[in-house]
Write a protein that holds these residues in place. Structure first.
Motif, PDB file in Angstrom:
ATOM      1  N   ALA A 377      -1.450   0.931   8.257  1.00 37.96           N
ATOM      2  CA  ALA A 377      -1.402   2.115   7.392  1.00 37.96           C
ATOM      3  C   ALA A 377      -2.554   2.107   6.395  1.00 37.96           C
ATOM      4  N   LEU A 378      -2.876   0.933   5.836  1.00 32.74           N
ATOM      5  CA  LEU A 378      -3.993   0.835   4.903  1.00 32.74           C
ATOM      6  C   LEU A 378      -5.315   1.143   5.599  1.00 32.74           C
ATOM      7  N   SER A 379      -5.479   0.661   6.822  1.00 39.43           N
ATOM      8  CA  SER A 379      -6.696   0.955   7.585  1.00 39.43           C
ATOM      9  C   SER A 379      -6.825   2.448   7.845  1.00 39.43           C
ATOM     10  N   ASP A 380      -5.711   3.092   8.197  1.00 43.21           N
ATOM     11  CA  ASP A 380      -5.740   4.538   8.431  1.00 43.21           C
ATOM     12  C   ASP A 380      -6.077   5.296   7.158  1.00 43.21           C
ATOM     13  N   LEU A 381      -5.558   4.828   6.020  1.00 42.50           N
ATOM     14  CA  LEU A 381      -5.862   5.477   4.742  1.00 42.50           C
ATOM     15  C   LEU A 381      -7.345   5.368   4.406  1.00 42.50           C
ATOM     16  N   ILE A 382      -7.913   4.185   4.573  1.00 46.73           N
ATOM     17  CA  ILE A 382      -9.337   3.982   4.274  1.00 46.73           C
ATOM     18  C   ILE A 382     -10.192   4.843   5.194  1.00 46.73           C
ATOM     19  N   VAL A 399      -5.684  -8.567  -2.030  1.00 53.82           N
ATOM     20  CA  VAL A 399      -4.834  -9.475  -1.269  1.00 53.82           C
ATOM     21  C   VAL A 399      -5.067  -9.336   0.224  1.00 53.82           C
ATOM     22  N   VAL A 400      -5.516  -8.136   0.644  1.00 51.43           N
ATOM     23  CA  VAL A 400      -6.012  -7.920   2.005  1.00 51.43           C
ATOM     24  C   VAL A 400      -7.338  -7.191   1.885  1.00 51.43           C
ATOM     25  N   GLY A 420       3.177  -2.628 -11.284  1.00 55.47           N
ATOM     26  CA  GLY A 420       2.692  -3.245 -12.506  1.00 55.47           C
ATOM     27  C   GLY A 420       1.773  -4.429 -12.298  1.00 55.47           C
ATOM     28  N   ARG A 421       1.418  -4.745 -11.054  1.00 56.98           N
ATOM     29  CA  ARG A 421       0.564  -5.892 -10.770  1.00 56.98           C
ATOM     30  C   ARG A 421      -0.728  -5.413 -10.120  1.00 56.98           C
ATOM     31  N   ARG A 422      -1.836  -5.991 -10.524  1.00 56.19           N
ATOM     32  CA  ARG A 422      -3.111  -5.667  -9.902  1.00 56.19           C
ATOM     33  C   ARG A 422      -3.200  -6.401  -8.569  1.00 56.19           C
ATOM     34  N   VAL A 423      -3.329  -5.659  -7.494  1.00 57.25           N
ATOM     35  CA  VAL A 423      -3.385  -6.253  -6.158  1.00 57.25           C
ATOM     36  C   VAL A 423      -4.773  -6.145  -5.538  1.00 57.25           C
ATOM     37  N   GLY A 424      -5.701  -5.502  -6.226  1.00 61.82           N
ATOM     38  CA  GLY A 424      -7.052  -5.372  -5.684  1.00 61.82           C
ATOM     39  C   GLY A 424      -7.779  -4.204  -6.304  1.00 61.82           C
ATOM     40  N   GLN A 425      -8.768  -3.716  -5.581  1.00 56.79           N
ATOM     41  CA  GLN A 425      -9.565  -2.597  -6.064  1.00 56.79           C
ATOM     42  C   GLN A 425     -10.060  -1.778  -4.884  1.00 56.79           C
ATOM     43  N   LEU A 426     -10.178  -0.485  -5.122  1.00 56.34           N
ATOM     44  CA  LEU A 426     -10.735   0.432  -4.129  1.00 56.34           C
ATOM     45  C   LEU A 426     -12.212   0.623  -4.446  1.00 56.34           C
ATOM     46  N   GLU A 427     -13.070   0.304  -3.490  1.00 54.93           N
ATOM     47  CA  GLU A 427     -14.510   0.443  -3.655  1.00 54.93           C
ATOM     48  C   GLU A 427     -14.988   1.649  -2.852  1.00 54.93           C
ATOM     49  N   ALA A 459       1.544  -5.255   2.852  1.00 57.44           N
ATOM     50  CA  ALA A 459       0.852  -6.064   3.859  1.00 57.44           C
ATOM     51  C   ALA A 459       0.805  -7.529   3.453  1.00 57.44           C
ATOM     52  N   SER A 460       0.627  -7.787   2.134  1.00 57.74           N
ATOM     53  CA  SER A 460       0.604  -9.181   1.678  1.00 57.74           C
ATOM     54  C   SER A 460       1.961  -9.846   1.867  1.00 57.74           C
TER      55      SER A 460
END
Length: 682
Positions: A377-382, A399-400, A420-427, A459-460
């Motif tokens: 799902a994340l790959s499809d979103l990107i 995390v992925v 409420g937790r930072r899991v990464g960043q969108l570049e 996913a994590s």
């Protein structure tokens, strides 16, 4: 020709450097004030002439162009004193000087003689040529005052040459000035009359050919520009569209108050657009204004053309009647019906990112609902973000890691927070270097980052679950290997020794005549032998014994030996000291793959290749059989292979082989899966 012009431009730049910005600002203000004073003087002088004699009217366009446009140039030059667009606007003040000298010449001819009237007469012959310079050059050098390409530079130099030729011809040609028929060129050389044709041709080339080409070049630059320059060009195009619309209205209504007002308003639009753009007010709705302006012009054109065509086809006398008005109203309603579709068409062609913003939400919903697992799902979103917004690079780092495109040096980073937790960043990389996202696009990207954060978090969790299972399986297989070794090397031989001792004891008792005890010892011996068999069975059940007897390489070779008409080849790297789980999974999956070759492929050759490095082990079982169907139905064998691989953190792929056949490919990790405390913190 271009090199001398460049040299002249360099010399002008040196002069500007010597003068400095404060002097340039004061010079611009002085030129503009002179232009305004000349325009006011021309109007006052014209008013006095009308009280005394019959004179031709002053063109409103000349007054606006000669007074308002220089003021816009001052506004630009006050912020950017070296911007040539500003100086070009200030140069339009020469029109005011031309007007003043024209009225001065008329006074000399019709009221009373004035000094230096001959000079005024001469300037009245060619002063209007300023139009030939400004109209085509302004679109070519906007917004930074430089030509954007070699072709535009050539076009600009050609305009300068043509306008200069027209001005020189008007300086020498015999005849009357445009300001009044009484004003004539003091240079009366009849042999130079053919120069009128030079003026006519040059004016047509400047205004009728070069100006449309300059507009096309501006449109092209707008589509390919980015960031601030794109916003500036869009506002400049809005001014151009308003100018064209005002001219169209003025032509339709003819000489009237409405037509004159529309004409004046149209002439005010370009300088206002230039000021708004070059001073970098960075109005965020530039795209909205340009898009709506284009549609408005097209709709008005359709109504005018459609209504006029219908009236001409039905009855021209309907114009002005109630039936004619009703027909125009019908055309207007029809235009509004198609306006939405036309707006969508313009947005899709000129502003594809606006279309992408509309269609991205359904893509995100589809990515969430149709994906089989969170990482997919994340790959499809990107991918949806990249394709719908036409971005060169989009990635999620955290995390992925999921990405599309090549990462440039500059990216825009948006924090991704889930629960409420930072899991990464969108570049995200802008479409072109230097471009910025609009407020709506930024909001859309932030919403997408929130969706991506939840998908990455899920996913994590899935990855951690799979890693936990892999660790459990690895520990289980290691424990099984240890137990089998203990049973095979310890318990089994010990029980076998006891059985031998009981057998010797039974023989000794029988020799001493104690048959009852001998039978009892024999019974114990048999039970011990049964226990030895059971221990051997348990040992074999814990782990394929061939792995400990021959090793993985020889065990794989044994799989392809003795297959009858099927030739078998095994090629392996050094497989010493493999983890127990990887060793068992490799052997079991290879055995299942070879079994499928024998049962289903009708192959004449099977090959097993095993390669390993510090990170992965790769097993390939290939054959030259009939291959697999395009969409095979997973049976017990395929399912068990995939489950066995997933247990140890690997994966199995079934691929078509080059030239026919099937390849079963297994990828297993060699590094131990990190424990919970070593995993990435969420």
């Amino acid at each position: 020709m271009i090199a001398p012009v460049r040299a002249a431009g360099d010399r002008l730049g040196d002069v500007a450097d010597r003068l400095g910005d404060p002097v340039l600002r004061r010079l611009a203000v002085g030129c503009a004030l002179t232009a305004i004073a000349s325009a006011v003087g021309a109007l006052l002088l014209h008013h006095q002439l009308t009280l005394r004699v019959d004179v031709e009217s002053v063109f409103v366009t000349d007054v606006v162009l000669g007074s308002v446009w220089p003021m816009a140039g001052v506004a630009v030059l006050w912020h950017q004193p070296r911007n040539r667009c500003g100086w070009l606007l200030v140069a339009t003040g020469l029109i005011s000087v031309y007007l003043l000298l024209g009225q001065y010449s008329v006074w000399d001819k019709k009221v009373s003689p004035l000094p230096l009237a001959g000079l005024a007469d001469w300037v009245s012959m060619f002063g209007f040529v300023v139009y030939f310079f400004v109209v085509p050059l302004l679109p070519l050098i906007f917004p930074d005052g430089h030509f954007a390409s070699r072709l535009e530079r050539i076009l600009g130099k050609t305009v300068i040459a043509l306008a200069t030729a027209a001005m020189c011809a008007r300086m020498l040609v015999p005849g009357r000035a445009d300001v009044d028929a009484a004003v004539e060129n003091p240079i009366q050389i009849d042999a130079l009359f053919p120069l009128n044709y030079v003026t006519l041709v040059c004016s047509f080339l400047c205004l009728g050919v070069a100006t449309p080409l300059a507009v096309i070049a501006t449109i092209r630059r707008t589509r390919h520009s980015v960031g601030v320059q794109r916003a500036q060009l869009q506002w400049f195009m809005v001014g151009g569209i308003v100018l064209a619309s005002g001219l169209l209205v003025a032509l339709l209504v003819g000489e009237s108050d409405v037509g004159n007002t529309a004409f004046v308003a149209a002439l005010l639009a370009p300088p206002l657009a230039v000021v708004a753009a070059v001073m970098r007010y960075r109005l965020r709705d530039a795209e909205f204004a340009l898009s709506r302006s284009i549609v408005l012009v097209v709709v008005v054109g359709l109504v005018a053309a459609g209504g006029g065509l219908l009236l001409w086809q039905i009855d021209p006398e309907l114009a002005g009647s109630r039936a004619g008005v009703a027909l125009v109203v019908v055309c207007v309603l029809g235009a509004f019906v198609v306006r939405a579709g036309l707006q969508r068409l313009i947005d899709d062609w000129w502003f594809p990112q606006l279309r992408g913003a509309r269609t991205l939400a359904p893509k995100i919903s589809a990515a969430v609902s149709l994906a089989s697992e969170p990482r997919g799902a994340l790959s499809d979103l990107i991918l949806a973000l990249q394709t719908e917004l036409r971005l060169p690079y989009v990635a999620f780092e955290g995390v992925v890691r999921v990405g599309e495109g090549l990462r440039p040096d500059r990216v825009i980073v948006i924090e991704a927070v889930a629960l409420g937790r930072r899991v990464g960043q969108l570049e995200v990389a802008p479409r072109r270097a230097g471009e910025e996202f609009t407020g709506d696009e930024r909001q859309l990207l932030e919403q997408s980052a929130a969706h991506a954060a939840m998908m990455a978090y899920a996913a994590s969790l899935v990855t951690e679950t799979e890693n936990s299972r892999a660790r459990i399986v690895a520990a289980r297989e290691e424990e099984r290997r240890r137990l089998r070794n203990d049973l095979h090397d310890g318990v089994g031989p010990a029980l076998a020794g006891i059985a031998l001792q009981m057998d010797a004891l039974a023989a000794s008792l029988r020799k001493g005549g104690d048959d009852a005890d001998a039978e009892q010892a024999k019974t114990i011996r048999n039970r011990v032998r049964d226990a030895v068999g059971q221990v051997r069975a348990v040992s074999h059940g814990l782990r394929p014994p061939v792995l400990d007897q021959l090793g993985l390489a020889q065990a794989l070779q044994q799989l392809v030996d003795g297959l009858g008409s099927i030739d078998g080849v095994v090629q392996c790297d050094d497989l010493f000291d493999l983890p127990a789980a990887a060793e068992v999974a490799t052997y079991v999956i290879a055995a299942e793959a070879v079994t499928n070759v024998v049962r289903h492929s009708a192959a004449s050759r099977v090959r097993i290749d095993v390669e390993r490095d510090e990170v992965h082990l790769e097993l390939r079982v290939s054959d030259n059989g009939r291959g697999m169907p395009p969409r095979p139905t997973p049976g017990v064998g395929l399912t068990s292979m995939r489950q066995r691989a997933a247990e140890v953190g690997g994966r199995v792929e079934h691929l078509g082989a080059a030239g026919g056949g099937t390849v079963v490919r297994l990828i297993l990790p060699m590094k131990p899966v990190p424990a919970q405390g070593e995993a990435a913190h969420l």
